[in-house]
Design an enzyme around this catalytic site. Structure first.
Site, PDB file in Angstrom:
ATOM      1  N   ASP A 227      75.356 114.561 114.888  1.00  0.00           N
ATOM      2  CA  ASP A 227      74.953 113.353 114.660  1.00  0.00           C
ATOM      3  C   ASP A 227      75.640 112.386 113.711  1.00  0.00           C
ATOM      4  O   ASP A 227      76.419 112.975 112.818  1.00  0.00           O
ATOM      5  CB  ASP A 227      73.663 113.798 113.916  1.00  0.00           C
ATOM      6  CG  ASP A 227      72.404 113.831 115.369  1.00  0.00           C
ATOM      7  OD1 ASP A 227      72.753 113.501 116.333  1.00  0.00           O
ATOM      8  OD2 ASP A 227      71.420 114.246 114.794  1.00  0.00           O
TER       9      ASP A 227
ATOM     10  N   GLY B 247      72.030 116.377 110.948  1.00  0.00           N
ATOM     11  CA  GLY B 247      72.084 116.180 109.518  1.00  0.00           C
ATOM     12  C   GLY B 247      70.533 116.523 108.970  1.00  0.00           C
ATOM     13  O   GLY B 247      69.407 116.589 109.778  1.00  0.00           O
ATOM     14  N   GLY B 248      70.426 117.230 107.768  1.00  0.00           N
ATOM     15  CA  GLY B 248      69.192 117.421 107.434  1.00  0.00           C
ATOM     16  C   GLY B 248      68.986 118.934 107.931  1.00  0.00           C
ATOM     17  O   GLY B 248      69.546 119.972 108.146  1.00  0.00           O
ATOM     18  N   ASP B 249      67.362 119.024 108.278  1.00  0.00           N
ATOM     19  CA  ASP B 249      66.772 120.155 108.928  1.00  0.00           C
ATOM     20  C   ASP B 249      66.329 119.509 110.457  1.00  0.00           C
ATOM     21  O   ASP B 249      65.691 118.577 110.429  1.00  0.00           O
ATOM     22  CB  ASP B 249      65.679 120.698 108.278  1.00  0.00           C
ATOM     23  CG  ASP B 249      65.271 121.666 108.885  1.00  0.00           C
ATOM     24  OD1 ASP B 249      65.439 123.084 108.422  1.00  0.00           O
ATOM     25  OD2 ASP B 249      64.272 121.692 109.812  1.00  0.00           O
TER      26      ASP B 249
ATOM     27  N   MET C 184      63.472 107.752 106.773  1.00  0.00           N
ATOM     28  CA  MET C 184      63.605 106.605 107.705  1.00  0.00           C
ATOM     29  C   MET C 184      62.695 105.386 107.824  1.00  0.00           C
ATOM     30  O   MET C 184      62.179 104.886 108.875  1.00  0.00           O
ATOM     31  CB  MET C 184      63.584 107.363 109.591  1.00  0.00           C
ATOM     32  CG  MET C 184      64.518 108.633 109.527  1.00  0.00           C
ATOM     33  SD  MET C 184      64.370 109.533 111.196  1.00  0.00           S
ATOM     34  CE  MET C 184      62.776 110.222 111.048  1.00  0.00           C
TER      35      MET C 184
ATOM     36  N   LYS D 235      72.844 108.505 116.011  1.00  0.00           N
ATOM     37  CA  LYS D 235      71.811 107.650 116.044  1.00  0.00           C
ATOM     38  C   LYS D 235      71.603 106.935 114.449  1.00  0.00           C
ATOM     39  O   LYS D 235      71.566 107.707 113.665  1.00  0.00           O
ATOM     40  CB  LYS D 235      70.573 108.414 116.505  1.00  0.00           C
ATOM     41  CG  LYS D 235      70.530 108.914 117.713  1.00  0.00           C
ATOM     42  CD  LYS D 235      69.164 109.475 118.068  1.00  0.00           C
ATOM     43  CE  LYS D 235      69.061 110.403 119.390  1.00  0.00           C
ATOM     44  NZ  LYS D 235      70.137 111.640 119.493  1.00  0.00           N
TER      45      LYS D 235
ATOM     46  N   GLY E  65      72.129 109.970  99.431  1.00  0.00           N
ATOM     47  CA  GLY E  65      71.916 110.795  98.474  1.00  0.00           C
ATOM     48  C   GLY E  65      72.814 111.889  98.680  1.00  0.00           C
ATOM     49  O   GLY E  65      73.402 112.283  99.727  1.00  0.00           O
TER      50      GLY E  65
ATOM     51  N   THR F  77      66.836 120.207 104.023  1.00  0.00           N
ATOM     52  CA  THR F  77      66.213 118.727 104.407  1.00  0.00           C
ATOM     53  C   THR F  77      66.382 117.878 103.103  1.00  0.00           C
ATOM     54  O   THR F  77      66.285 118.027 102.012  1.00  0.00           O
ATOM     55  CB  THR F  77      64.592 118.853 104.486  1.00  0.00           C
ATOM     56  OG1 THR F  77      64.351 117.450 104.830  1.00  0.00           O
ATOM     57  CG2 THR F  77      63.914 119.187 103.378  1.00  0.00           C
TER      58      THR F  77
ATOM     59  N   PRO G 217      72.031 117.324 104.102  1.00  0.00           N
ATOM     60  CA  PRO G 217      71.964 115.917 103.705  1.00  0.00           C
ATOM     61  C   PRO G 217      73.331 115.383 103.413  1.00  0.00           C
ATOM     62  O   PRO G 217      73.656 114.111 104.052  1.00  0.00           O
ATOM     63  CB  PRO G 217      71.402 115.700 102.380  1.00  0.00           C
ATOM     64  CG  PRO G 217      71.572 117.063 101.688  1.00  0.00           C
ATOM     65  CD  PRO G 217      71.504 118.033 102.507  1.00  0.00           C
TER      66      PRO G 217
END
Length: 511
Positions: free
Chosen positions: A35, A88-90, A171, A57, A200, A118, A12
């Protein structure tokens, strides 16, 4: 020869949540396609040798279309390169990772997937919300809150409500009102606890706790922005009880560290342990004179000093920085060995240099009470015998107060050998250029006057009055004040003292 693509989840934002495998692969990359949601601290891990391509994005604003990103991955792999797609994330949790692999599989390009932490689970955890708890629910469901323009949701809200589990929407902030209305129309009680969690795991982390009925108006009142996630379920009631992130001493504080990259790790990690979000923005780099082909003359002078040292030509060796220690011993090992130091006494300017010296198995014979060149020279001069022979391998633009104090020793012989140059660093990342230009941090930490000047040179700014500077010593403070910065100086020239100084500033002031 065909290359290979690694689809790597960056987590994150907090670099501590980046996986060990992801970091290892990133550091071996030839090309990195990243990203918008990749944390800046993770972008700092990209090797200098790698080509960087931004494919960010955000809602309604795509730098590259997805098809263009897919083509870039294919084209770079066909050149035989190691390509990291950093997301970002998974990458497989609404990260469109599957779409990016389809083209690679079609062209038989080798690839690997490195999962990431994630935000669906990490961000609630950083806000004190366990997504499952046996007293509240027995399941958790992750749903995309994104929908294409002018299209209705393809979400079975009634099925979600029947699960009685925790619902996490990614999102979905732009459609928050529609999501809450859809859940209530499907039978969810209006009083069901719900939360929006903004940014976060960063210093700007915020949360709004409400009910599914009142959440949209509360978020509008608090001007919540993306990136943020939505959590719906009884577990949201636990946020205040289980909150921990904001209770650390430097929670919510964004700190910019300007040390040379090879010296950043310890300070950055200590700051993160105290809760700060750290932006690593090296303002300077050290270049050994023996690695600069255009500076053979000074390299020869350093080598001559080593020859003289081997032949018993010096009584004292003085180090004024950790970089000076590292660079000196690298050259010594290339041309000599440790035995040439037999009988030599060693002085260091402070704790950092002493620690660096001990990594080579050596202890300092002398260190001043106050860690600066003037005090090192004055206090050492007070114990040196007449005619002492001194070698000082240090930065070419070294402080002259040290030399002036040592010259007070009768018949003293000083060799001030330039072992490295300090050069200013410019960023390769648009985000970092913007951060420098805007001084995008609550506080900026400076460990030398050179770092202050390098920061100023790289920022493109003329007005530094808004910069809150935490300085390691008097000379650093002077350099910052000359630029008009707001300054505080640590009591001692140590990392611990700088962090204490920062904590005092945070307690007394407004971030």
């Amino acid at each position: 020869m065909r290359g290979k693509v690694w689809l790597v989840g960056a987590g994150p934002a907090d670099p501590g949540l980046f996986t060990l495998k992801g970091r290892k692969i990133l550091q071996e990359a030839d090309v990195v396609v990243y990203d918008a949601l990749v944390g800046r601290a993770i972008l700092d891990m990209i090797p200098d040798s790698a080509e960087i391509i931004y494919a960010g994005k955000r809602a309604g604003n795509h730098t590259l279309r997805q098809e263009e990103t897919n083509q870039i991955l294919l084209q770079e792999a066909l050149k035989g390169k190691k390509v990291v797609r950093l997301k970002g994330g998974d990458p497989f949790v609404f990260g469109r990772g599957g779409e990016e692999l389809e083209l690679l599989a079609e062209h038989q390009i080798p690839f690997e997937v490195v999962p990431g932490v994630t935000s669906a689970f990490a961000v609630p955890a950083y806000n004190g919300i366990p997504v499952t708890h046996r007293d509240f629910c027995s399941s958790v469901h992750v749903i995309t809150g994104h929908r294409r323009k002018d299209l209705s949701y393809d979400i079975d809200f009634e099925a979600l409500v029947r699960t009685k589990g925790t619902l996490v929407f990614l999102m979905g902030i732009s459609s928050l009102a529609d999501i809450c209305r859809g859940l209530m129309d499907a039978g969810m009680e209006e009083t069901m606890p719900a939360a929006v969690l903004e940014r976060g795991t960063t210093a700007a982390q915020r949360r709004v706790i409400a009910t599914v009925a009142t959440l949209p108006s509360e978020c509008e009142k608090n001007q919540i922005q993306t990136p943020a996630i939505i959590v719906v379920g009884k577990v949201c009631e636990l946020a205040e009880t289980f909150s921990w992130f904001e209770k650390r001493p430097l929670a919510g504080v964004r700190v910019m560290v300007t040390r040379p990259r090879e010296q950043m790790h310890d300070l950055s990690e200590r700051l993160r342990q105290e809760g700060a979000e750290v932006l690593e923005m090296p303002a300077i780099r050290t270049v050994p004179v023996y690695e600069d082909d255009a500076d053979k003359e000074r390299a020869e002078l350093l080598d001559e000093a080593l020859d003289c040292l081997e032949n018993g030509g010096y009584d004292w060796l003085i180090f004024t920085s950790p970089a000076g220690v590292r660079i000196f011993f690298k050259r010594l090992y290339e041309r000599k060995d440790m035995r040439i130091l037999s009988g030599i006494k060693i002085a260091v300017i402070g704790e950092g240099s002493r620690k660096a010296l001990r990594s080579y198995g050596l202890r300092a014979d002398f260190m001043p009470d106050t860690y600066d060149g003037e005090n090192l020279g004055r206090q050492l001069a007070g114990i040196l015998p007449e005619g002492s022979r001194i070698l000082i391998p240090r930065a070419a633009a070294g402080n002259q107060e040290l030399i002036e104090e040592l010259k007070k020793v009768p018949e003293v012989q000083i060799t001030d050998a330039a072992s490295y140059d300090t050069k200013y660093v410019s960023s390769r990342l648009p985000e970092e250029e913007q951060a420098l230009e805007n001084a995008d941090a609550d506080y900026v930490l400076f460990t030398s006057a050179s770092c202050v000047r390098g920061f100023a040179a790289g920022s493109g700014r003329n007005d530094f009055s808004g910069v809150r500077a935490i300085c390691i010593g008097r000379q650093t403070q002077t350099a910052a004040e000359e630029l008009g910065m707001q300054t505080r100086t640590s009591l001692k020239a140590t990392m611990d003292s700088m962090i204490d100084c920062l904590k005092d500033a945070v307690r007394e002031g407004i971030k």
